[in-house]
Design an enzyme around this catalytic site. Structure first.
Site, PDB file in Angstrom:
ATOM      1  N   LYS A 173       0.857  -1.204   0.000  1.00 37.05           N
ATOM      2  CA  LYS A 173       0.000   0.000   0.000  1.00 37.05           C
ATOM      3  C   LYS A 173       0.886   1.244   0.000  1.00 37.05           C
ATOM      4  O   LYS A 173       1.514   1.569   1.003  1.00 37.05           O
ATOM      5  CB  LYS A 173      -0.918   0.048   1.225  1.00 37.05           C
ATOM      6  CG  LYS A 173      -1.996   1.125   1.021  1.00 37.05           C
ATOM      7  CD  LYS A 173      -2.559   1.699   2.296  1.00 37.05           C
ATOM      8  CE  LYS A 173      -1.828   2.914   2.809  1.00 37.05           C
ATOM      9  NZ  LYS A 173      -1.792   4.081   1.906  1.00 37.05           N
ATOM     10  N   GLY A 226       7.041   5.609   7.816  1.00 36.82           N
ATOM     11  CA  GLY A 226       6.132   6.741   7.901  1.00 36.82           C
ATOM     12  C   GLY A 226       6.298   7.460   9.220  1.00 36.82           C
ATOM     13  O   GLY A 226       7.374   7.437   9.835  1.00 36.82           O
ATOM     14  N   SER A 227       5.224   8.075   9.670  1.00 39.81           N
ATOM     15  CA  SER A 227       5.317   8.936  10.850  1.00 39.81           C
ATOM     16  C   SER A 227       5.324   8.134  12.155  1.00 39.81           C
ATOM     17  O   SER A 227       4.852   6.989  12.194  1.00 39.81           O
ATOM     18  CB  SER A 227       4.131   9.898  10.868  1.00 39.81           C
ATOM     19  OG  SER A 227       2.933   9.157  10.971  1.00 39.81           O
ATOM     20  N   GLY A 231       3.248   4.766  13.272  1.00 34.29           N
ATOM     21  CA  GLY A 231       4.056   3.670  13.818  1.00 34.29           C
ATOM     22  C   GLY A 231       3.513   3.194  15.163  1.00 34.29           C
ATOM     23  O   GLY A 231       3.449   1.988  15.433  1.00 34.29           O
ATOM     24  N   GLU A 246      10.191   2.228  10.374  1.00 29.51           N
ATOM     25  CA  GLU A 246      11.173   3.269  10.034  1.00 29.51           C
ATOM     26  C   GLU A 246      10.431   4.601  10.133  1.00 29.51           C
ATOM     27  O   GLU A 246       9.675   4.953   9.239  1.00 29.51           O
ATOM     28  CB  GLU A 246      11.699   3.065   8.608  1.00 29.51           C
ATOM     29  CG  GLU A 246      12.342   1.721   8.349  1.00 29.51           C
ATOM     30  CD  GLU A 246      13.668   1.552   9.056  1.00 29.51           C
ATOM     31  OE1 GLU A 246      14.272   2.563   9.481  1.00 29.51           O
ATOM     32  OE2 GLU A 246      14.094   0.398   9.215  1.00 29.51           O
ATOM     33  N   CYS A 280      13.322  11.879   6.011  1.00 29.66           N
ATOM     34  CA  CYS A 280      13.358  11.462   7.416  1.00 29.66           C
ATOM     35  C   CYS A 280      14.715  11.802   8.025  1.00 29.66           C
ATOM     36  O   CYS A 280      14.836  12.013   9.225  1.00 29.66           O
ATOM     37  CB  CYS A 280      13.073   9.979   7.533  1.00 29.66           C
ATOM     38  SG  CYS A 280      14.108   8.993   6.449  1.00 29.66           S
ATOM     39  N   GLU A 377       9.368  16.941  14.773  1.00 30.29           N
ATOM     40  CA  GLU A 377       9.660  16.834  13.339  1.00 30.29           C
ATOM     41  C   GLU A 377       8.717  17.762  12.562  1.00 30.29           C
ATOM     42  O   GLU A 377       7.501  17.684  12.714  1.00 30.29           O
ATOM     43  CB  GLU A 377       9.460  15.388  12.865  1.00 30.29           C
ATOM     44  CG  GLU A 377       9.912  15.184  11.431  1.00 30.29           C
ATOM     45  CD  GLU A 377       9.613  13.787  10.902  1.00 30.29           C
ATOM     46  OE1 GLU A 377       8.489  13.304  11.110  1.00 30.29           O
ATOM     47  OE2 GLU A 377      10.515  13.204  10.285  1.00 30.29           O
TER      48      GLU A 377
END
Ligand code: NAD
Length: 484
Positions: A173, A226-227, A231, A246, A280, A377
Protein backbone atom coordinates in the site's frame (compact mmCIF):
# COMPACT_ATOMS: atom_id res chain seq x y z
CA UNK A 1 -8.76 12.10 -16.56
CA UNK A 2 -7.40 8.53 -16.42
CA UNK A 3 -8.59 6.20 -13.65
CA UNK A 4 -5.91 3.78 -12.45
CA UNK A 5 -6.65 0.40 -10.89
CA UNK A 6 -5.33 -1.89 -8.18
CA UNK A 7 -3.07 -4.78 -9.16
CA UNK A 8 -4.34 -7.98 -7.54
CA UNK A 9 -3.63 -11.57 -8.57
CA UNK A 10 -1.80 -10.40 -11.70
CA UNK A 11 -4.73 -8.28 -12.96
CA UNK A 12 -5.57 -4.58 -12.92
CA UNK A 13 -8.90 -4.38 -11.09
CA UNK A 14 -11.30 -1.72 -9.77
CA UNK A 15 -12.19 -1.61 -6.11
CA UNK A 16 -15.65 -2.87 -5.10
CA UNK A 17 -15.86 0.40 -3.11
CA UNK A 18 -16.46 2.17 -6.47
CA UNK A 19 -14.75 5.20 -4.89
CA UNK A 20 -11.69 7.01 -6.24
CA UNK A 21 -9.35 9.79 -5.15
CA UNK A 22 -7.05 12.22 -6.96
CA UNK A 23 -3.28 12.55 -6.79
CA UNK A 24 -2.09 16.15 -7.28
CA UNK A 25 0.97 17.67 -8.90
CA UNK A 26 2.13 19.77 -5.91
CA UNK A 27 3.82 22.41 -8.09
CA UNK A 28 0.58 23.36 -9.87
CA UNK A 29 -2.13 21.82 -7.64
CA UNK A 30 -3.62 19.87 -10.58
CA UNK A 31 -4.79 16.26 -10.56
CA UNK A 32 -2.64 13.75 -12.45
CA UNK A 33 -5.14 10.90 -12.24
CA UNK A 34 -7.81 9.07 -10.27
CA UNK A 35 -6.99 6.08 -8.10
CA UNK A 36 -8.91 3.34 -6.32
CA UNK A 37 -10.03 4.38 -2.85
CA UNK A 38 -9.88 0.78 -1.68
CA UNK A 39 -11.76 -0.91 1.12
CA UNK A 40 -11.18 -3.92 3.36
CA UNK A 41 -12.63 -6.11 0.58
CA UNK A 42 -9.65 -5.27 -1.63
CA UNK A 43 -7.24 -6.30 1.13
CA UNK A 44 -9.18 -9.55 1.58
CA UNK A 45 -8.92 -10.26 -2.16
CA UNK A 46 -5.21 -9.37 -2.21
CA UNK A 47 -4.51 -11.63 0.77
CA UNK A 48 -6.30 -14.55 -0.97
CA UNK A 49 -4.17 -14.08 -4.10
CA UNK A 50 -0.98 -13.70 -2.06
CA UNK A 51 -1.83 -16.87 -0.18
CA UNK A 52 -2.39 -18.83 -3.41
CA UNK A 53 0.93 -17.63 -4.84
CA UNK A 54 3.03 -18.26 -1.73
CA UNK A 55 3.91 -21.95 -1.99
CA UNK A 56 5.16 -21.84 -5.53
CA UNK A 57 7.10 -18.56 -5.04
CA UNK A 58 8.70 -19.58 -1.76
CA UNK A 59 9.74 -22.92 -3.28
CA UNK A 60 11.24 -21.26 -6.35
CA UNK A 61 15.03 -21.46 -5.86
CA UNK A 62 16.34 -18.06 -4.70
CA UNK A 63 18.80 -17.78 -7.65
CA UNK A 64 15.79 -18.16 -9.98
CA UNK A 65 13.88 -15.47 -8.06
CA UNK A 66 17.02 -13.38 -8.43
CA UNK A 67 16.87 -13.60 -12.23
CA UNK A 68 13.59 -11.68 -12.12
CA UNK A 69 15.10 -9.11 -9.74
CA UNK A 70 18.00 -8.55 -12.15
CA UNK A 71 15.42 -7.97 -14.90
CA UNK A 72 13.63 -5.44 -12.68
CA UNK A 73 16.97 -3.65 -12.23
CA UNK A 74 17.46 -3.54 -16.01
CA UNK A 75 13.96 -2.24 -16.67
CA UNK A 76 14.37 0.42 -13.97
CA UNK A 77 17.58 1.51 -15.70
CA UNK A 78 15.80 1.70 -19.07
CA UNK A 79 12.96 3.73 -17.55
CA UNK A 80 15.05 5.85 -15.18
CA UNK A 81 14.38 9.23 -16.80
CA UNK A 82 10.64 8.74 -17.31
CA UNK A 83 10.19 7.46 -13.74
CA UNK A 84 12.14 10.45 -12.41
CA UNK A 85 10.00 12.86 -14.43
CA UNK A 86 6.85 11.23 -13.06
CA UNK A 87 8.24 11.51 -9.55
CA UNK A 88 8.82 15.25 -10.00
CA UNK A 89 5.23 15.58 -11.24
CA UNK A 90 3.62 13.60 -8.45
CA UNK A 91 5.90 14.27 -5.47
CA UNK A 92 7.57 17.55 -6.41
CA UNK A 93 11.27 16.92 -5.73
CA UNK A 94 13.77 18.37 -8.21
CA UNK A 95 14.62 16.20 -11.23
CA UNK A 96 18.22 15.48 -10.21
CA UNK A 97 17.06 14.21 -6.82
CA UNK A 98 14.33 12.16 -8.47
CA UNK A 99 16.99 10.49 -10.65
CA UNK A 100 18.82 9.65 -7.40
CA UNK A 101 15.65 8.14 -5.98
CA UNK A 102 15.27 5.82 -9.00
CA UNK A 103 19.00 4.99 -8.83
CA UNK A 104 18.48 3.81 -5.24
CA UNK A 105 15.79 1.45 -6.50
CA UNK A 106 18.15 0.15 -9.21
CA UNK A 107 20.87 -0.39 -6.61
CA UNK A 108 18.67 -2.21 -4.10
CA UNK A 109 17.23 -4.58 -6.74
CA UNK A 110 20.78 -5.35 -7.90
CA UNK A 111 22.02 -5.88 -4.34
CA UNK A 112 19.10 -8.10 -3.33
CA UNK A 113 19.30 -10.07 -6.61
CA UNK A 114 22.89 -10.84 -5.61
CA UNK A 115 21.56 -12.17 -2.31
CA UNK A 116 19.75 -14.85 -4.32
CA UNK A 117 23.04 -16.76 -4.45
CA UNK A 118 23.85 -16.12 -0.79
CA UNK A 119 20.97 -15.84 1.71
CA UNK A 120 23.51 -17.23 4.16
CA UNK A 121 22.77 -19.22 7.24
CA UNK A 122 25.71 -20.47 9.30
CA UNK A 123 27.20 -23.67 10.73
CA UNK A 124 28.77 -23.92 14.13
CA UNK A 125 30.26 -26.82 16.16
CA UNK A 126 27.99 -28.78 18.47
CA UNK A 127 28.92 -29.26 22.10
CA UNK A 128 28.39 -32.99 21.46
CA UNK A 129 30.22 -35.50 19.28
CA UNK A 130 28.70 -36.60 15.97
CA UNK A 131 26.20 -33.81 15.87
CA UNK A 132 25.93 -31.07 13.25
CA UNK A 133 24.43 -27.60 13.87
CA UNK A 134 23.37 -25.02 11.30
CA UNK A 135 20.84 -22.32 10.50
CA UNK A 136 18.83 -21.70 7.35
CA UNK A 137 16.61 -18.80 6.31
CA UNK A 138 12.94 -19.29 5.53
CA UNK A 139 10.32 -17.07 3.95
CA UNK A 140 7.86 -15.42 6.31
CA UNK A 141 4.65 -15.70 4.25
CA UNK A 142 2.45 -12.77 3.31
CA UNK A 143 3.92 -9.38 4.20
CA UNK A 144 2.34 -5.89 4.25
CA UNK A 145 4.47 -3.09 2.87
CA UNK A 146 3.20 0.38 3.83
CA UNK A 147 5.14 3.34 2.48
CA UNK A 148 5.26 7.17 2.57
CA UNK A 149 5.43 9.58 -0.36
CA UNK A 150 8.84 11.22 0.05
CA UNK A 151 10.84 8.53 -1.81
CA UNK A 152 8.00 7.06 -3.87
CA UNK A 153 10.19 4.70 -5.94
CA UNK A 154 13.14 4.05 -3.59
CA UNK A 155 11.33 3.26 -0.31
CA UNK A 156 8.93 0.72 -1.85
CA UNK A 157 11.96 -0.85 -3.59
CA UNK A 158 13.86 -1.03 -0.29
CA UNK A 159 11.04 -3.29 0.88
CA UNK A 160 9.98 -5.09 -2.31
CA UNK A 161 13.46 -6.31 -3.28
CA UNK A 162 14.37 -8.07 0.01
CA UNK A 163 10.79 -9.31 0.52
CA UNK A 164 10.87 -10.91 -2.94
CA UNK A 165 14.32 -12.47 -2.76
CA UNK A 166 13.35 -14.04 0.58
CA UNK A 167 10.35 -15.71 -1.11
CA UNK A 168 7.50 -13.79 0.51
CA UNK A 169 4.29 -12.69 -1.18
CA UNK A 170 3.28 -9.08 -0.81
CA UNK A 171 0.44 -6.64 -0.22
CA UNK A 172 1.82 -3.19 -1.02
CA UNK A 173 0.00 0.00 0.00
CA UNK A 174 1.73 3.17 -1.18
CA UNK A 175 1.00 6.65 0.15
CA UNK A 176 -2.21 8.20 -1.16
CA UNK A 177 -0.04 11.17 -2.22
CA UNK A 178 2.04 9.12 -4.69
CA UNK A 179 -0.02 6.21 -6.05
CA UNK A 180 1.04 6.69 -9.68
CA UNK A 181 4.74 6.20 -8.93
CA UNK A 182 3.78 2.93 -7.20
CA UNK A 183 1.70 1.83 -10.20
CA UNK A 184 4.54 2.48 -12.64
CA UNK A 185 6.93 0.56 -10.38
CA UNK A 186 4.56 -2.41 -10.20
CA UNK A 187 4.16 -2.35 -13.99
CA UNK A 188 7.91 -2.87 -14.20
CA UNK A 189 7.81 -5.77 -11.74
CA UNK A 190 5.02 -7.33 -13.77
CA UNK A 191 6.91 -6.83 -17.03
CA UNK A 192 9.97 -8.50 -15.50
CA UNK A 193 7.94 -11.64 -14.86
CA UNK A 194 6.93 -11.62 -11.18
CA UNK A 195 4.30 -14.40 -11.07
CA UNK A 196 0.68 -13.43 -10.48
CA UNK A 197 -0.34 -12.98 -6.87
CA UNK A 198 3.25 -12.52 -5.63
CA UNK A 199 2.97 -8.72 -5.55
CA UNK A 200 -0.42 -7.10 -5.02
CA UNK A 201 -0.87 -3.34 -5.06
CA UNK A 202 -3.79 -1.74 -3.25
CA UNK A 203 -4.13 2.06 -3.31
CA UNK A 204 -6.07 4.10 -0.76
CA UNK A 205 -5.98 5.70 2.64
CA UNK A 206 -4.58 4.49 5.94
CA UNK A 207 -7.87 5.45 7.56
CA UNK A 208 -9.87 2.99 5.43
CA UNK A 209 -7.50 0.06 4.76
CA UNK A 210 -4.73 0.58 7.30
CA UNK A 211 -6.27 -1.52 10.03
CA UNK A 212 -6.89 -4.58 7.85
CA UNK A 213 -3.35 -4.34 6.47
CA UNK A 214 -2.09 -4.43 10.02
CA UNK A 215 -4.25 -6.93 11.84
CA UNK A 216 -5.25 -9.43 9.14
CA UNK A 217 -4.68 -12.91 10.58
CA UNK A 218 -2.94 -14.20 7.44
CA UNK A 219 -0.43 -11.37 7.20
CA UNK A 220 2.77 -12.47 8.93
CA UNK A 221 4.84 -9.29 8.91
CA UNK A 222 4.53 -5.54 8.45
CA UNK A 223 7.24 -3.35 7.05
CA UNK A 224 6.26 0.27 7.62
CA UNK A 225 7.92 3.58 6.82
CA UNK A 226 6.13 6.74 7.90
CA UNK A 227 5.32 8.94 10.85
CA UNK A 228 5.83 8.14 14.52
CA UNK A 229 2.09 8.54 15.03
CA UNK A 230 1.18 5.80 12.52
CA UNK A 231 4.06 3.67 13.82
CA UNK A 232 2.55 3.78 17.30
CA UNK A 233 -0.87 2.84 15.89
CA UNK A 234 0.69 -0.17 14.15
CA UNK A 235 2.49 -1.29 17.30
CA UNK A 236 -0.78 -1.20 19.23
CA UNK A 237 -2.86 -3.01 16.63
CA UNK A 238 -0.63 -5.55 14.88
CA UNK A 239 -0.62 -8.17 17.62
CA UNK A 240 2.30 -10.59 17.53
CA UNK A 241 3.40 -10.02 13.95
CA UNK A 242 6.98 -9.31 12.95
CA UNK A 243 7.10 -5.52 12.60
CA UNK A 244 9.73 -3.19 11.28
CA UNK A 245 9.18 0.53 11.76
CA UNK A 246 11.17 3.27 10.03
CA UNK A 247 9.79 6.48 11.52
CA UNK A 248 10.60 10.16 11.87
CA UNK A 249 13.69 12.05 12.96
CA UNK A 250 14.86 15.39 14.36
CA UNK A 251 18.36 15.20 13.01
CA UNK A 252 21.19 17.52 13.96
CA UNK A 253 24.46 18.63 12.44
CA UNK A 254 27.03 19.62 15.07
CA UNK A 255 29.50 22.25 13.85
CA UNK A 256 32.55 22.54 16.13
CA UNK A 257 34.87 25.54 16.46
CA UNK A 258 37.53 23.88 14.31
CA UNK A 259 35.17 22.81 11.50
CA UNK A 260 35.77 23.58 7.84
CA UNK A 261 32.87 26.06 7.64
CA UNK A 262 32.61 26.02 3.82
CA UNK A 263 32.15 22.27 3.94
CA UNK A 264 29.67 22.49 6.81
CA UNK A 265 27.71 25.13 4.89
CA UNK A 266 27.22 22.79 1.93
CA UNK A 267 26.19 19.99 4.26
CA UNK A 268 23.66 22.12 6.13
CA UNK A 269 22.12 23.55 2.93
CA UNK A 270 21.78 20.08 1.40
CA UNK A 271 20.54 18.50 4.64
CA UNK A 272 18.02 21.20 5.56
CA UNK A 273 16.61 22.18 2.19
CA UNK A 274 17.25 19.20 -0.11
CA UNK A 275 13.90 17.52 -0.91
CA UNK A 276 12.42 20.69 0.65
CA UNK A 277 13.29 19.32 4.11
CA UNK A 278 11.04 16.30 3.51
CA UNK A 279 13.50 13.53 4.26
CA UNK A 280 13.36 11.46 7.42
CA UNK A 281 17.08 12.21 7.65
CA UNK A 282 16.72 15.94 6.91
CA UNK A 283 18.80 18.32 9.01
CA UNK A 284 16.43 20.28 11.20
CA UNK A 285 18.86 21.43 13.88
CA UNK A 286 22.34 22.96 13.63
CA UNK A 287 24.17 22.75 16.95
CA UNK A 288 27.09 25.13 16.58
CA UNK A 289 30.00 26.29 18.71
CA UNK A 290 29.39 29.90 19.85
CA UNK A 291 32.86 30.94 18.60
CA UNK A 292 31.92 30.39 14.96
CA UNK A 293 28.14 30.82 15.16
CA UNK A 294 27.78 34.41 13.88
CA UNK A 295 30.16 33.87 10.97
CA UNK A 296 28.38 30.64 10.00
CA UNK A 297 24.91 32.19 10.31
CA UNK A 298 25.89 34.97 7.90
CA UNK A 299 27.28 32.47 5.41
CA UNK A 300 24.16 30.30 5.72
CA UNK A 301 21.64 33.13 5.36
CA UNK A 302 23.46 34.53 2.30
CA UNK A 303 23.52 31.14 0.62
CA UNK A 304 19.90 30.36 1.53
CA UNK A 305 18.63 33.62 0.06
CA UNK A 306 20.12 32.56 -3.30
CA UNK A 307 18.13 29.29 -3.44
CA UNK A 308 15.43 29.29 -6.14
CA UNK A 309 12.01 27.78 -5.56
CA UNK A 310 10.06 26.35 -8.48
CA UNK A 311 8.99 23.32 -10.45
CA UNK A 312 11.39 20.43 -10.01
CA UNK A 313 11.50 20.02 -13.79
CA UNK A 314 13.25 23.40 -14.30
CA UNK A 315 17.04 23.29 -14.33
CA UNK A 316 17.16 26.55 -12.38
CA UNK A 317 15.18 25.18 -9.42
CA UNK A 318 16.96 24.38 -6.15
CA UNK A 319 13.89 23.69 -4.01
CA UNK A 320 10.63 22.13 -5.17
CA UNK A 321 7.20 22.37 -3.55
CA UNK A 322 6.07 20.62 -0.38
CA UNK A 323 3.87 17.58 -0.91
CA UNK A 324 0.48 19.15 -0.13
CA UNK A 325 -1.41 22.03 1.48
CA UNK A 326 -1.29 20.40 4.92
CA UNK A 327 2.51 20.35 4.74
CA UNK A 328 2.60 24.09 3.94
CA UNK A 329 0.31 24.74 6.91
CA UNK A 330 2.54 22.61 9.13
CA UNK A 331 5.71 24.53 8.20
CA UNK A 332 3.86 27.80 8.74
CA UNK A 333 2.49 26.60 12.09
CA UNK A 334 6.02 25.84 13.30
CA UNK A 335 7.35 29.17 12.01
CA UNK A 336 4.72 31.03 14.04
CA UNK A 337 5.39 28.78 17.01
CA UNK A 338 9.13 29.52 16.78
CA UNK A 339 8.42 33.24 16.88
CA UNK A 340 6.11 32.79 19.86
CA UNK A 341 8.71 30.69 21.64
CA UNK A 342 11.19 33.58 21.30
CA UNK A 343 13.50 32.28 18.56
CA UNK A 344 14.89 34.83 16.07
CA UNK A 345 13.86 34.46 12.42
CA UNK A 346 16.90 35.01 10.17
CA UNK A 347 15.27 34.36 6.79
CA UNK A 348 12.14 32.92 5.14
CA UNK A 349 9.05 32.10 7.17
CA UNK A 350 6.30 32.40 4.56
CA UNK A 351 4.48 30.35 1.93
CA UNK A 352 4.75 31.66 -1.64
CA UNK A 353 1.60 33.40 -2.84
CA UNK A 354 1.81 31.77 -6.30
CA UNK A 355 0.13 28.46 -7.21
CA UNK A 356 1.74 25.34 -5.79
CA UNK A 357 2.66 24.20 -2.29
CA UNK A 358 5.82 26.29 -1.87
CA UNK A 359 7.36 27.45 1.40
CA UNK A 360 10.42 29.67 1.77
CA UNK A 361 13.55 28.09 3.23
CA UNK A 362 13.40 29.28 6.83
CA UNK A 363 16.13 29.67 9.46
CA UNK A 364 15.77 30.44 13.16
CA UNK A 365 18.60 31.28 15.52
CA UNK A 366 18.81 31.72 19.31
CA UNK A 367 16.80 28.52 19.55
CA UNK A 368 16.70 26.83 22.95
CA UNK A 369 16.99 23.04 22.86
CA UNK A 370 13.69 22.54 24.66
CA UNK A 371 11.62 24.70 22.27
CA UNK A 372 9.10 22.72 20.27
CA UNK A 373 10.67 23.83 16.96
CA UNK A 374 13.84 22.09 18.18
CA UNK A 375 12.02 18.99 19.43
CA UNK A 376 9.31 18.07 16.91
CA UNK A 377 9.66 16.83 13.34
CA UNK A 378 8.46 19.60 10.97
CA UNK A 379 9.16 17.78 7.67
CA UNK A 380 9.58 21.06 5.80
CA UNK A 381 12.32 23.63 5.11
CA UNK A 382 12.53 25.02 8.65
CA UNK A 383 15.92 24.95 10.38
CA UNK A 384 16.83 25.77 14.01
CA UNK A 385 20.26 26.97 15.11
CA UNK A 386 21.33 26.22 18.70
CA UNK A 387 24.59 27.57 20.15
CA UNK A 388 26.86 25.53 22.44
CA UNK A 389 30.18 25.95 24.26
CA UNK A 390 31.76 22.49 24.05
CA UNK A 391 31.46 18.99 22.60
CA UNK A 392 29.74 17.48 25.65
CA UNK A 393 26.99 20.10 25.59
CA UNK A 394 26.60 19.57 21.83
CA UNK A 395 26.12 15.82 22.22
CA UNK A 396 23.77 16.21 25.16
CA UNK A 397 21.54 18.56 23.12
CA UNK A 398 21.82 16.32 20.07
CA UNK A 399 20.53 13.39 22.16
CA UNK A 400 17.87 15.28 24.08
CA UNK A 401 15.04 14.47 21.66
CA UNK A 402 12.58 11.59 21.37
CA UNK A 403 13.84 10.31 18.01
CA UNK A 404 17.23 8.96 16.93
CA UNK A 405 17.68 8.56 13.19
CA UNK A 406 20.58 10.48 11.67
CA UNK A 407 23.29 12.80 13.00
CA UNK A 408 26.44 14.51 11.85
CA UNK A 409 29.47 16.39 13.13
CA UNK A 410 31.82 18.73 11.31
CA UNK A 411 35.23 18.81 12.97
CA UNK A 412 38.89 18.20 12.22
CA UNK A 413 39.43 16.86 15.73
CA UNK A 414 39.57 13.07 15.96
CA UNK A 415 38.57 13.08 19.64
CA UNK A 416 35.38 15.05 18.88
CA UNK A 417 34.60 12.73 15.99
CA UNK A 418 34.96 9.55 18.04
CA UNK A 419 33.01 11.04 20.91
CA UNK A 420 30.17 11.69 18.46
CA UNK A 421 30.39 8.16 17.05
CA UNK A 422 30.28 6.61 20.53
CA UNK A 423 27.86 8.92 22.33
CA UNK A 424 25.23 10.11 19.85
CA UNK A 425 22.00 8.14 20.21
CA UNK A 426 21.11 7.62 16.55
CA UNK A 427 21.08 4.88 13.94
CA UNK A 428 23.44 6.85 11.69
CA UNK A 429 26.34 9.25 12.39
CA UNK A 430 28.17 11.07 9.59
CA UNK A 431 31.57 12.72 10.09
CA UNK A 432 32.13 15.79 7.90
CA UNK A 433 29.09 15.05 5.76
CA UNK A 434 25.42 15.98 5.96
CA UNK A 435 22.71 13.97 7.77
CA UNK A 436 21.46 12.59 4.44
CA UNK A 437 23.02 10.28 1.88
CA UNK A 438 22.35 6.63 2.78
CA UNK A 439 23.93 3.91 0.62
CA UNK A 440 21.83 0.81 0.02
CA UNK A 441 24.41 -1.80 1.08
CA UNK A 442 24.60 -0.37 4.61
CA UNK A 443 21.90 -0.81 7.25
CA UNK A 444 19.44 2.06 7.61
CA UNK A 445 17.21 2.83 10.60
CA UNK A 446 17.05 4.50 13.97
CA UNK A 447 16.72 4.22 17.72
CA UNK A 448 14.21 5.51 20.29
CA UNK A 449 10.98 6.77 18.67
CA UNK A 450 12.48 6.41 15.19
CA UNK A 451 11.44 2.79 15.42
CA UNK A 452 12.80 -0.71 15.26
CA UNK A 453 14.61 -2.79 12.72
CA UNK A 454 17.04 -1.95 9.94
CA UNK A 455 16.43 -1.79 6.23
CA UNK A 456 18.87 -2.25 3.33
CA UNK A 457 22.16 -4.09 3.34
CA UNK A 458 22.28 -7.56 4.79
CA UNK A 459 20.10 -6.47 7.71
CA UNK A 460 17.27 -5.86 5.22
CA UNK A 461 17.27 -9.61 4.64
CA UNK A 462 16.68 -10.22 8.36
CA UNK A 463 13.48 -8.16 8.18
CA UNK A 464 11.96 -10.44 5.56
CA UNK A 465 13.15 -13.91 6.58
CA UNK A 466 13.17 -16.02 9.68
CA UNK A 467 15.93 -18.27 10.91
CA UNK A 468 15.42 -21.97 11.45
CA UNK A 469 17.96 -23.81 13.59
CA UNK A 470 18.90 -27.32 12.47
CA UNK A 471 20.44 -30.05 14.68
CA UNK A 472 21.48 -33.30 12.97
CA UNK A 473 22.54 -36.06 15.35
CA UNK A 474 24.37 -38.88 13.56
CA UNK A 475 25.69 -40.60 16.70
CA UNK A 476 22.98 -43.25 16.62
CA UNK A 477 22.12 -42.73 20.29
CA UNK A 478 20.22 -40.19 22.39
CA UNK A 479 22.70 -37.45 23.28
CA UNK A 480 21.57 -34.82 25.77
CA UNK A 481 22.74 -31.21 25.57
CA UNK A 482 24.06 -29.57 28.74
CA UNK A 483 25.03 -33.05 29.97
CA UNK A 484 21.37 -33.60 31.00
P1 NAD B 1 2.23 8.64 7.41
O1 NAD B 1 2.50 7.87 8.65
O2 NAD B 1 1.13 9.62 7.43
O3 NAD B 1 1.87 7.63 6.22
C1 NAD B 1 2.74 6.59 5.83
C2 NAD B 1 1.91 5.46 5.23
O4 NAD B 1 1.09 4.92 6.25
C3 NAD B 1 0.97 5.91 4.11
O5 NAD B 1 0.91 4.90 3.13
C4 NAD B 1 -0.35 6.05 4.83
O6 NAD B 1 -1.47 5.91 3.99
C5 NAD B 1 -0.26 4.89 5.81
N1 NAD B 1 -1.14 5.02 6.98
C6 NAD B 1 -1.61 6.16 7.55
N2 NAD B 1 -2.38 5.84 8.61
C7 NAD B 1 -2.37 4.49 8.71
C8 NAD B 1 -2.98 3.58 9.60
N3 NAD B 1 -3.74 3.97 10.60
N4 NAD B 1 -2.74 2.25 9.42
C9 NAD B 1 -1.95 1.84 8.42
N5 NAD B 1 -1.36 2.65 7.53
C10 NAD B 1 -1.57 3.97 7.68
O7 NAD B 1 3.59 9.30 6.95
P2 NAD B 1 3.86 10.21 5.66
O8 NAD B 1 3.33 11.57 5.88
O9 NAD B 1 3.45 9.48 4.43
O10 NAD B 1 5.46 10.26 5.63
C11 NAD B 1 6.21 11.19 6.37
C12 NAD B 1 6.79 10.52 7.59
O11 NAD B 1 7.54 9.39 7.20
C13 NAD B 1 7.76 11.42 8.34
O12 NAD B 1 7.54 11.30 9.71
C14 NAD B 1 9.13 10.84 7.98
O13 NAD B 1 10.14 11.08 8.91
C15 NAD B 1 8.80 9.40 7.86
N6 NAD B 1 9.81 8.69 7.06
C16 NAD B 1 10.67 7.85 7.69
C17 NAD B 1 11.65 7.21 6.97
C18 NAD B 1 12.63 6.27 7.64
O14 NAD B 1 13.21 5.46 6.95
N7 NAD B 1 12.84 6.36 8.94
C19 NAD B 1 11.76 7.43 5.59
C20 NAD B 1 10.87 8.29 4.99
C21 NAD B 1 9.88 8.92 5.72
Amino acid sequence: MKTYKNFIGGKWVSSPSKKTFHSLDPAIEKSIGKFQDSSELDIELAVKEAEKAFLSWSETPAPKRAEILFKIRDLLKENKESLARLEVKEMGKVYKEALGDVQEAIDIFEYMAGEGRRLFGFTTPSELKNKFCATIRRSLGIVSLITPWNFPIAIPSWKLAPALICGNTIIFKPSSDTPLCAIELIKILNQAGIPKGVVNLVTGFGSSIGTSLINHQKIRAISFTGSVETGKFITKNAGLKKISLELGGKNAIIVMEDANLELALEGVLWGAFGTTGQRCTATSRVIIHAKVATKFENMLVNATKKLKLGSGLLKTTDIGPLINKKAVEKSDYYTNLGLKEGAKLLTGGKPLSSKGFFYQPTIFTNVKPEMRIAQEEIFGPVLSIIKIKNIDEAIEICNNIKQGLSSSIYTENMRYAFKAINKIEAGITYINSSTIGAEIHLPFGGVKETGSGREAGIEGINEFSETKTIYIDYSGKLQKAQGG
